[in-house]
Design an enzyme around this catalytic site. Structure first.
Site, PDB file in Angstrom:
ATOM      1  N   GLY A   1     -28.580 -86.942 -39.794  1.00  0.00           N
ATOM      2  CA  GLY A   1     -28.686 -86.671 -41.223  1.00  0.00           C
ATOM      3  C   GLY A   1     -27.344 -86.257 -41.787  1.00  0.00           C
ATOM      4  O   GLY A   1     -26.294 -86.504 -41.180  1.00  0.00           O
TER       5      GLY A   1
ATOM      6  N   LYS B   1     -25.845 -69.917 -40.813  1.00  0.00           N
ATOM      7  CA  LYS B   1     -25.387 -68.511 -40.744  1.00  0.00           C
ATOM      8  C   LYS B   1     -25.585 -67.938 -39.340  1.00  0.00           C
ATOM      9  O   LYS B   1     -24.790 -67.126 -38.887  1.00  0.00           O
ATOM     10  CB  LYS B   1     -26.052 -67.657 -41.826  1.00  0.00           C
ATOM     11  CG  LYS B   1     -27.564 -67.517 -41.738  1.00  0.00           C
ATOM     12  CD  LYS B   1     -28.006 -66.103 -41.475  1.00  0.00           C
ATOM     13  CE  LYS B   1     -29.511 -65.965 -41.507  1.00  0.00           C
ATOM     14  NZ  LYS B   1     -30.041 -65.019 -40.568  1.00  0.00           N
TER      15      LYS B   1
ATOM     16  N   LEU C   1     -40.275 -68.940 -36.825  1.00  0.00           N
ATOM     17  CA  LEU C   1     -40.971 -69.881 -37.716  1.00  0.00           C
ATOM     18  C   LEU C   1     -39.968 -70.738 -38.473  1.00  0.00           C
ATOM     19  O   LEU C   1     -38.818 -70.347 -38.687  1.00  0.00           O
ATOM     20  CB  LEU C   1     -41.896 -69.134 -38.683  1.00  0.00           C
ATOM     21  CG  LEU C   1     -41.327 -68.149 -39.705  1.00  0.00           C
ATOM     22  CD1 LEU C   1     -40.648 -68.827 -40.867  1.00  0.00           C
ATOM     23  CD2 LEU C   1     -42.423 -67.238 -40.214  1.00  0.00           C
TER      24      LEU C   1
ATOM     25  N   LEU D   1     -33.270 -84.537 -32.828  1.00  0.00           N
ATOM     26  CA  LEU D   1     -32.357 -85.650 -32.584  1.00  0.00           C
ATOM     27  C   LEU D   1     -32.389 -86.595 -33.778  1.00  0.00           C
ATOM     28  O   LEU D   1     -32.222 -87.794 -33.625  1.00  0.00           O
ATOM     29  CB  LEU D   1     -32.758 -86.410 -31.317  1.00  0.00           C
ATOM     30  CG  LEU D   1     -32.359 -85.764 -30.002  1.00  0.00           C
ATOM     31  CD1 LEU D   1     -32.660 -86.696 -28.834  1.00  0.00           C
ATOM     32  CD2 LEU D   1     -30.876 -85.379 -29.972  1.00  0.00           C
TER      33      LEU D   1
ATOM     34  N   GLU E   1     -38.050 -63.759 -35.102  1.00  0.00           N
ATOM     35  CA  GLU E   1     -39.008 -64.728 -35.640  1.00  0.00           C
ATOM     36  C   GLU E   1     -38.442 -66.143 -35.517  1.00  0.00           C
ATOM     37  O   GLU E   1     -37.273 -66.371 -35.796  1.00  0.00           O
ATOM     38  CB  GLU E   1     -39.299 -64.385 -37.117  1.00  0.00           C
ATOM     39  CG  GLU E   1     -40.351 -65.240 -37.744  1.00  0.00           C
ATOM     40  CD  GLU E   1     -41.611 -65.354 -36.878  1.00  0.00           C
ATOM     41  OE1 GLU E   1     -42.233 -64.332 -36.560  1.00  0.00           O
ATOM     42  OE2 GLU E   1     -41.961 -66.496 -36.512  1.00  0.00           O
TER      43      GLU E   1
ATOM     44  N   CYS F   1     -30.946 -70.513 -42.058  1.00  0.00           N
ATOM     45  CA  CYS F   1     -30.799 -69.945 -40.711  1.00  0.00           C
ATOM     46  C   CYS F   1     -29.692 -70.581 -39.872  1.00  0.00           C
ATOM     47  O   CYS F   1     -28.783 -69.880 -39.430  1.00  0.00           O
ATOM     48  CB  CYS F   1     -32.122 -70.042 -39.960  1.00  0.00           C
ATOM     49  SG  CYS F   1     -33.343 -68.897 -40.607  1.00  0.00           S
TER      50      CYS F   1
ATOM     51  N   LYS G   1     -34.417 -78.998 -46.540  1.00  0.00           N
ATOM     52  CA  LYS G   1     -35.301 -79.923 -45.839  1.00  0.00           C
ATOM     53  C   LYS G   1     -36.593 -80.010 -46.645  1.00  0.00           C
ATOM     54  O   LYS G   1     -36.767 -79.265 -47.628  1.00  0.00           O
ATOM     55  CB  LYS G   1     -35.573 -79.468 -44.408  1.00  0.00           C
ATOM     56  CG  LYS G   1     -36.409 -78.210 -44.289  1.00  0.00           C
ATOM     57  CD  LYS G   1     -36.775 -77.996 -42.828  1.00  0.00           C
ATOM     58  CE  LYS G   1     -37.651 -76.769 -42.678  1.00  0.00           C
ATOM     59  NZ  LYS G   1     -38.012 -76.523 -41.293  1.00  0.00           N
TER      60      LYS G   1
HETATM   61  P1  NAD Z   1     -35.419 -63.669 -47.697  1.00  0.00           P
HETATM   62  O1  NAD Z   1     -34.090 -63.501 -48.278  1.00  0.00           O
HETATM   63  O2  NAD Z   1     -36.322 -64.775 -48.154  1.00  0.00           O
HETATM   64  O3  NAD Z   1     -36.261 -62.324 -47.891  1.00  0.00           O
HETATM   65  C1  NAD Z   1     -35.740 -61.056 -47.696  1.00  0.00           C
HETATM   66  C2  NAD Z   1     -36.497 -60.097 -48.595  1.00  0.00           C
HETATM   67  O4  NAD Z   1     -36.093 -58.784 -48.294  1.00  0.00           O
HETATM   68  C3  NAD Z   1     -36.205 -60.313 -50.086  1.00  0.00           C
HETATM   69  O5  NAD Z   1     -37.438 -60.416 -50.796  1.00  0.00           O
HETATM   70  C4  NAD Z   1     -35.446 -59.045 -50.497  1.00  0.00           C
HETATM   71  O6  NAD Z   1     -35.691 -58.649 -51.829  1.00  0.00           O
HETATM   72  C5  NAD Z   1     -36.010 -58.049 -49.508  1.00  0.00           C
HETATM   73  N1  NAD Z   1     -35.145 -56.871 -49.281  1.00  0.00           N
HETATM   74  C6  NAD Z   1     -33.802 -56.819 -49.180  1.00  0.00           C
HETATM   75  N2  NAD Z   1     -33.390 -55.558 -48.931  1.00  0.00           N
HETATM   76  C7  NAD Z   1     -34.518 -54.806 -48.866  1.00  0.00           C
HETATM   77  C8  NAD Z   1     -34.764 -53.433 -48.613  1.00  0.00           C
HETATM   78  N3  NAD Z   1     -33.780 -52.576 -48.383  1.00  0.00           N
HETATM   79  N4  NAD Z   1     -36.047 -52.998 -48.621  1.00  0.00           N
HETATM   80  C9  NAD Z   1     -37.066 -53.841 -48.864  1.00  0.00           C
HETATM   81  N5  NAD Z   1     -36.894 -55.166 -49.094  1.00  0.00           N
HETATM   82  C10 NAD Z   1     -35.641 -55.641 -49.091  1.00  0.00           C
HETATM   83  O7  NAD Z   1     -35.217 -63.738 -46.126  1.00  0.00           O
HETATM   84  P2  NAD Z   1     -36.037 -64.600 -45.052  1.00  0.00           P
HETATM   85  O8  NAD Z   1     -35.698 -66.029 -45.165  1.00  0.00           O
HETATM   86  O9  NAD Z   1     -37.475 -64.182 -45.096  1.00  0.00           O
HETATM   87  O10 NAD Z   1     -35.363 -64.064 -43.702  1.00  0.00           O
HETATM   88  C11 NAD Z   1     -35.549 -62.759 -43.254  1.00  0.00           C
HETATM   89  C12 NAD Z   1     -34.969 -62.636 -41.862  1.00  0.00           C
HETATM   90  O11 NAD Z   1     -35.678 -63.495 -40.959  1.00  0.00           O
HETATM   91  C13 NAD Z   1     -33.500 -63.059 -41.756  1.00  0.00           C
HETATM   92  O12 NAD Z   1     -32.851 -62.259 -40.816  1.00  0.00           O
HETATM   93  C14 NAD Z   1     -33.585 -64.490 -41.257  1.00  0.00           C
HETATM   94  O13 NAD Z   1     -32.442 -64.864 -40.539  1.00  0.00           O
HETATM   95  C15 NAD Z   1     -34.792 -64.416 -40.351  1.00  0.00           C
HETATM   96  N6  NAD Z   1     -35.505 -65.693 -40.200  1.00  0.00           N
HETATM   97  C16 NAD Z   1     -35.701 -66.490 -41.275  1.00  0.00           C
HETATM   98  C17 NAD Z   1     -36.412 -67.683 -41.120  1.00  0.00           C
HETATM   99  C18 NAD Z   1     -36.644 -68.607 -42.300  1.00  0.00           C
HETATM  100  O14 NAD Z   1     -37.078 -69.734 -42.089  1.00  0.00           O
HETATM  101  N7  NAD Z   1     -36.405 -68.208 -43.522  1.00  0.00           N
HETATM  102  C19 NAD Z   1     -36.906 -68.042 -39.874  1.00  0.00           C
HETATM  103  C20 NAD Z   1     -36.714 -67.175 -38.801  1.00  0.00           C
HETATM  104  C21 NAD Z   1     -36.004 -65.993 -38.978  1.00  0.00           C
END
Ligand code: NAD
Length: 473
Positions: free
Chosen positions: A256, A266, A153, A253, A151, A263, A324
Site C-alpha cells: 500500500g 508512533k 485491538l 503482506l 491492548e 499506533c 484504513k
Molecule cells: P485516544 O486519543 O483516542 O483517547 C485517549 C483519551 O484519553 C481521550 O479521550 C482524552 O481526552 C483522554 N485523556 C487524556 N488525558 C486524560 C486524563 N488525564 N484523564 C482522563 N482522560 C484523559 O487514544 P486511543 O487511540 O484510545 O489510545 C489509547 C492508548 O492505547 C494509547 O497508548 C495507544 O497507543 C494504545 N492503543 C491504541 C489502539 C488503537 O487502535 N487506537 C490500539 C492498541 C493500543
C-alpha cells in the site's frame, strides 16, 4: 467487578463497553468534558463498527457511567485501567507520557486498599515502575499494585479483537493482581490458554515489539512491491507465494501507500528511541521508519508519473481519507501528506471519505473540496486516487461516471479494484505491478488457497492481491 477506565478514546471506550457487557460496573473517565456530555446523551464520539449497538443495549448502558471526576470513579474500583493517549513527542519521537502522568496525578489518595492499576496505554519499558514509585511515595502505607495490560485491538475490528483476542498479556509479578486481571478476562469468555502472564517490563515491551514487527512486515512488502514494478513481476502473486509459507503467514503482506494510523508509526518511533535509551539500537526499526517515510512521500510522485504530464489544474478525486477502512481515525493517515503534495503540485482536490470528511477538514489543506459521495468526487475528475480500502469503493460502477477526459485514470494505492469488472475505459494503475487496462481479463494464475488443506487441489484466481490479507494498517 467495579472498574474505572481513564481515557474514553478508541481503546478506553471499547474496553469499557465490553467489560460492561460482561456484567461489570464501569466508570468511564475523561478530561474532555464535551466527550463525556455526548456519551451521557448516548452519542458515540468515534466510528467503530458495532460499538453504537453495544452501547445502545439497555443492560450495557445501565452498567456504564461517564464522568470527568477520576477520584470518585477510582475510589470505588477494584481495577483502574489507564487508557489515555501516548502520542509521539513531536520534538524527538519518544512516547509522550504526559497524559499518563496527568491521569495518575491525585489518584493515590483515591485508591482503595487492594486496588490494581492496569496500564492499557502503550508505554515504554519502565513506565509501570515509575507509576508505582510516584503512587507509593504519596501512599507508602497503601496496599495496591501497578500492572501492565497492553491492548492489541485494531480500529475497525476493535470489539471482536477485544472479545476474541489472540492473546491477553498481563504483566505483574504480584499473584493477586495477576489473578484479578485473569478473572476479569475469563469473565469475557477468554480461555486461560490465551493469557500470557509475565513481568511488567516484559509486558510493556511485548506491545512495542509486536507493533515494530508488524510495521516491518508492511515496509518489507512495500519495498518488494516497488521491486515488482521495476522487475515486471506481480506483487499479488509474490505476496501470496511467500505468505503461504506458515513461517511467514499471509497477514500484513498487503502492499500500500505506507503504514499510518494512531499506533504503528508512533510505536515504531518510540521503539527506536527506547533502543537508543537502553543502548541496544533498533537498526531494523530505524530503517523501517525511513523506508515508510520515503514510501509515503513517493505516492504523490506515483500520481504524477502515472498521469504522465503536469498535474497543475488537474482535478483529482481522492477516495478514502482515513488511515484504513472501517474507522474514522485520521491520525497519521497517508492521505494527509498525499493531499498536501497534490495541492502543492497545483491539483484541484475533491475528497470523499465514508465517515471522516469532518475529521479530515482539520488536517487536509484548506482548499480541498469535500464531497458527499464517491460519485460526486469522481464526477469530472481527471484522476481518481484510492487511498483507503473502503468496501463501498468496490461497488462503484465507474463505467457510468461522467469524467472530463477520454481515458480517465484510476490510481489505486490499495489494489482494491484489481479484480473489478466495472472499469472499462479507465486506465488503471495499482501497486506493485498491478497496472492494466481494465478490460484485460487475462491475469489468470493458479495458486493454492491458504485455507485449502487438500494437497494438490488448486483454485483459479486472477492475480492481484495476496489471497488472504488483514486490514491494512
Ligand atoms: P485516544 O486519543 O483516542 O483517547 C485517549 C483519551 O484519553 C481521550 O479521550 C482524552 O481526552 C483522554 N485523556 C487524556 N488525558 C486524560 C486524563 N488525564 N484523564 C482522563 N482522560 C484523559 O487514544 P486511543 O487511540 O484510545 O489510545 C489509547 C492508548 O492505547 C494509547 O497508548 C495507544 O497507543 C494504545 N492503543 C491504541 C489502539 C488503537 O487502535 N487506537 C490500539 C492498541 C493500543
Amino acid at each position: 467487578m467495579q472498574i474505572a477506565v481513564i481515557g474514553t478514546g478508541y481503546v478506553g471506550l471499547v474496553s469499557a463497553a465490553c467489560f460492561a457487557q460482561a456484567g461489570h460496573q464501569v466508570s468511564c473517565v475523561d478530561t474532555d468534558i464535551s466527550k463525556i456530555s455526548r456519551l451521557e446523551r448516548g452519542e458515540i464520539p468515534i466510528y467503530e463498527p458495532g460499538l453504537a449497538d453495544m452501547l445502545a443495549n439497555r443492560n450495557v448502558r445501565k452498567r456504564l457511567t461517564f464522568t470527568h471526576d477520576a477520584t470518585a470513579a477510582v475510589s470505588k474500583s477494584e481495577i483502574t485501567f489507564i487508557a489515555v493517549g501516548t502520542p509521539a513527542r513531536p520534538s524527538d519521537g519518544h512516547a509522550d507520557l504526559s497524559q499518563v502522568y496527568a491521569a495518575i496525578e491525585g489518584l493515590a489518595f483515591a485508591l482503595r486498599p487492594g486496588a490494581v492499576i492496569a496500564t492499557k496505554s502503550t508505554v515504554p519499558v519502565g513506565t509501570g515502575d515509575e507509576i508505582e514509585h510516584l503512587l507509593r511515595s504519596q501512599r507508602p502505607d497503601l496496599d495496591f499494585e501497578v500492572a501492565s495490560n497492553p491492548e492489541f485491538l485494531r480500529a475497525g475490528s476493535a470489539i471482536d479483537d477485544f472479545l476474541r483476542p489472540d492473546r491477553v498479556v498481563i504483566g505483574s509479578e504480584n499473584e493477586r493482581a495477576a489473578a484479578l486481571l485473569t478473572r476479569l478476562y475469563r469473565s469475557l469468555g477468554i480461555g486461560r490458554e490465551r493469557m500470557l502472564l509475565t513481568d511488567r517490563r516484559s509486558s510493556e515491551l511485548i506491545k512495542y515489539a509486536a507493533n515494530g514487527f508488524l510495521a516491518t512486515k508492511i515496509a518489507f512488502i512495500n519495498e518488494v512491491a516497488s521491486l515488482c514494478e521495476k522487475a515486471n513481476a506481480r506483487i499479488g502473486d509474490v505476496a501470496t507465494g511467500i505468505g503461504l509459507d506458515h513461517r511467514i503467514g499471509m497477514q500484513y503482506l498487503k502492499p500500500g501507500p505506507g503504514f499510518g494510523g494512531s499506533c504503528l508509526p508512533k510505536d515504531a518511533r518510540a521503539l527506536a528511541k527506547m533502543g537508543e535509551d537502553f543502548e541496544a539500537p533498533m537498526r531494523i526499526i530505524e530503517t523501517v521508519l525511513a523506508s515508510n517515510e520515503a514510501r509515503k512521500r513517493s505516492m504523490a510522485r506515483k500520481v504524477a508519473s502515472a498521469h504522465d504530464g503536469s498535474l497543475r489544474g488537474k482535478t483529482v478525486a481522492l477516495l478514502g481519507l482515513t488511515f484504513k477502512a472501517e474507522t474514522d481515525d485520521m491520525r497519521d493517515a497517508v492521505s494527509i501528506p498525499l493531499a498536501h503534495a497534490l495541492v502543492e503540485a497545483g491539483c484541484i482536490l475533491k475528497a470523499y471519505d465514508p465517515v471522516a470528511n469532518d475529521r479530515a477538514r482539520g488536517v487536509l489543506p484548506p482548499s480541498v473540496r469535500y464531497c458527499g459521495s464517491a460519485r460526486d468526487a469522481v464526477d469530472d475528475a481527471h484522476i481518481i486516487v484510492i487511498a483507503t480500502e473502503w468496501n463501498e469503493f468496490r461497488q462503484i460502477d465507474f463505467r457510468h461516471l461522467k469524467t472530463r477526459t477520454k481515458l480517465p485514470l484510476i490510481i489505486d494505492l490499495r489494489n482494491l479494484l484489481t479484480e473489478h469488472d466495472l472499469l472499462n475505459g479507465f486506465r488503471y494503475v495499482g501497486i506493485g505491478g498491478n497496472s492494466r487496462y481494465a478490460a484485460n481479463k487475462s491475469l489468470a494464475v493458479s495458486v493454492r488457497a491458504p485455507s485449502d488443506a487438500t494437497p494438490g487441489r488448486r483454485i483459479e484466481r486472477r492475480s492481484s492481491q495476496p489471497a488472504a490479507v488483514s486490514p491494512a494498517e
